[in-house]
Design a protein around this motif. Structure first.
Motif, PDB file in Angstrom:
ATOM      1  N   MET A   1     -19.230  41.048  81.121  1.00  0.00           N
ATOM      2  CA  MET A   1     -20.341  41.976  81.315  1.00  0.00           C
ATOM      3  C   MET A   1     -19.855  43.232  82.015  1.00  0.00           C
ATOM      4  O   MET A   1     -19.110  43.174  82.981  1.00  0.00           O
ATOM      5  N   ASN A   2     -20.332  44.352  81.500  1.00  0.00           N
ATOM      6  CA  ASN A   2     -19.999  45.627  82.107  1.00  0.00           C
ATOM      7  C   ASN A   2     -20.742  45.775  83.437  1.00  0.00           C
ATOM      8  O   ASN A   2     -21.936  45.510  83.527  1.00  0.00           O
ATOM      9  N   GLN A   3     -20.025  46.196  84.481  1.00  0.00           N
ATOM     10  CA  GLN A   3     -20.626  46.362  85.803  1.00  0.00           C
ATOM     11  C   GLN A   3     -21.790  47.346  85.772  1.00  0.00           C
ATOM     12  O   GLN A   3     -22.691  47.302  86.620  1.00  0.00           O
ATOM     13  N   THR A   4     -21.799  48.203  84.774  1.00  0.00           N
ATOM     14  CA  THR A   4     -22.866  49.191  84.647  1.00  0.00           C
ATOM     15  C   THR A   4     -24.233  48.513  84.533  1.00  0.00           C
ATOM     16  O   THR A   4     -25.244  49.040  85.005  1.00  0.00           O
ATOM     17  N   PHE A   5     -24.270  47.327  83.903  1.00  0.00           N
ATOM     18  CA  PHE A   5     -25.545  46.623  83.767  1.00  0.00           C
ATOM     19  C   PHE A   5     -26.098  46.247  85.133  1.00  0.00           C
ATOM     20  O   PHE A   5     -27.309  46.360  85.371  1.00  0.00           O
ATOM     21  N   GLN A   6     -25.245  45.813  86.028  1.00  0.00           N
ATOM     22  CA  GLN A   6     -25.681  45.438  87.373  1.00  0.00           C
ATOM     23  C   GLN A   6     -26.181  46.651  88.154  1.00  0.00           C
ATOM     24  O   GLN A   6     -26.967  46.499  89.089  1.00  0.00           O
ATOM     25  N   ASN A   7     -25.733  47.815  87.765  1.00  0.00           N
ATOM     26  CA  ASN A   7     -26.129  49.029  88.473  1.00  0.00           C
ATOM     27  C   ASN A   7     -27.398  49.674  87.907  1.00  0.00           C
ATOM     28  O   ASN A   7     -27.871  50.678  88.441  1.00  0.00           O
ATOM     29  N   LEU A   8     -27.925  49.100  86.817  1.00  0.00           N
ATOM     30  CA  LEU A   8     -29.161  49.635  86.247  1.00  0.00           C
ATOM     31  C   LEU A   8     -30.321  49.474  87.217  1.00  0.00           C
ATOM     32  O   LEU A   8     -30.316  48.571  88.056  1.00  0.00           O
ATOM     33  N   ASP A   9     -31.335  50.301  87.068  1.00  0.00           N
ATOM     34  CA  ASP A   9     -32.518  50.111  87.903  1.00  0.00           C
ATOM     35  C   ASP A   9     -33.192  48.798  87.516  1.00  0.00           C
ATOM     36  O   ASP A   9     -33.070  48.320  86.386  1.00  0.00           O
ATOM     37  N   TYR A  10     -33.923  48.221  88.463  1.00  0.00           N
ATOM     38  CA  TYR A  10     -34.478  46.871  88.302  1.00  0.00           C
ATOM     39  C   TYR A  10     -35.368  46.767  87.069  1.00  0.00           C
ATOM     40  O   TYR A  10     -35.290  45.794  86.308  1.00  0.00           O
ATOM     41  N   GLU A  11     -36.204  47.760  86.825  1.00  0.00           N
ATOM     42  CA  GLU A  11     -37.169  47.694  85.731  1.00  0.00           C
ATOM     43  C   GLU A  11     -36.472  47.584  84.379  1.00  0.00           C
ATOM     44  O   GLU A  11     -36.826  46.756  83.540  1.00  0.00           O
TER      45      GLU A  11
END
Length: 213
Positions: A1-11
């Motif tokens: 998984m790309n770390q970018t996904f974890q950095n997305l806003d919660y919504e």
């Protein structure tokens, strides 16, 4: 998984997770469509595969996510030191009801995944799921004071009848509240009715207070 996904806003992150959970729960791994996932999540398909290399990586992420969430929200919030079976079931029922309403796709996903046995998944996920199930059993019965029960009834059968009663009310409540705006609901009325049910169960199955001393 790309770390970018974890950095997305919660919504946005939540939209993707819920869309994927629903798709896999309803169709299984092989028939699950990433096209339907991105349509439901309202993102471009290229973005999904930017966050996850392929469908399998997304699927494994969802298993890990669901197991972590279920352990935290369903198990860790219940007081194992509570010796009263009905009071402990009250805690479990409240925790499970809130979980169902706030995370409607997680338990469906886990149930379809592990209970059907039709899909081959890594052993370490199966082991974690079994550990969670064992913890749930322990959560129900470990340290329960059976002296609270009337002497003229079978305690094991009473356990089942009480659990069925509470599970039935909980399932009815979840069905009633499904698809409603949860932020607009006053839960006090529902919990008051639930507590009345618990009082009736205690009257039916427990000794009178003076007999418990």
């Amino acid at each position: 998984m790309n770390q970018t996904f974890q950095n997305l806003d919660y919504e946005k992150q939540n939209r993707i997770i819920n869309a994927a959970l629903q798709e896999f729960a309803e169709n299984g791994f092989e028939k699950a469509s990433t096209n339907r996932i991105v349509k439901t999540a309202k993102i471009g398909k290229g973005m999904l595969f930017y966050y996850f290399q392929n469908k399998e990586e997304l699927f494994y992420y969802l298993i890990n996510y669901s197991l972590n969430l279920a352990n935290t929200k369903l198990l860790e919030q219940v007081d194992k030191k509570e010796p009263d079976f009905i009071e402990r079931l009250k805690q479990i029922a409240q925790s499970k009801t809130e979980f169902h309403l706030n995370h409607p796709n997680v338990l469906n996903f886990l149930g379809n995944l592990f209970l059907t046995g039709t899909l081959e998944i890594p052993v370490h996920f199966k082991k974690r799921y079994q550990e969670m199930m064992n913890s749930r059993i322990s959560l129900l019965y470990e340290g329960i004071d059976t002296n609270l029960f009337r002497k003229d009834i079978d305690t094991e059968k009473a356990f089942k009848l009480i659990k069925w009663s509470i599970d039935g009310y909980q399932n009815e409540l979840i069905a009633h509240l499904k698809n409603q705006n949860l932020t607009m609901i006053n839960y006090d009325t529902y919990w008051e009715e639930f507590y009345e049910l618990l009082d009736i169960l205690k009257t039916l199955y427990y000794k009178k207070e003076e007999e418990q001393e």
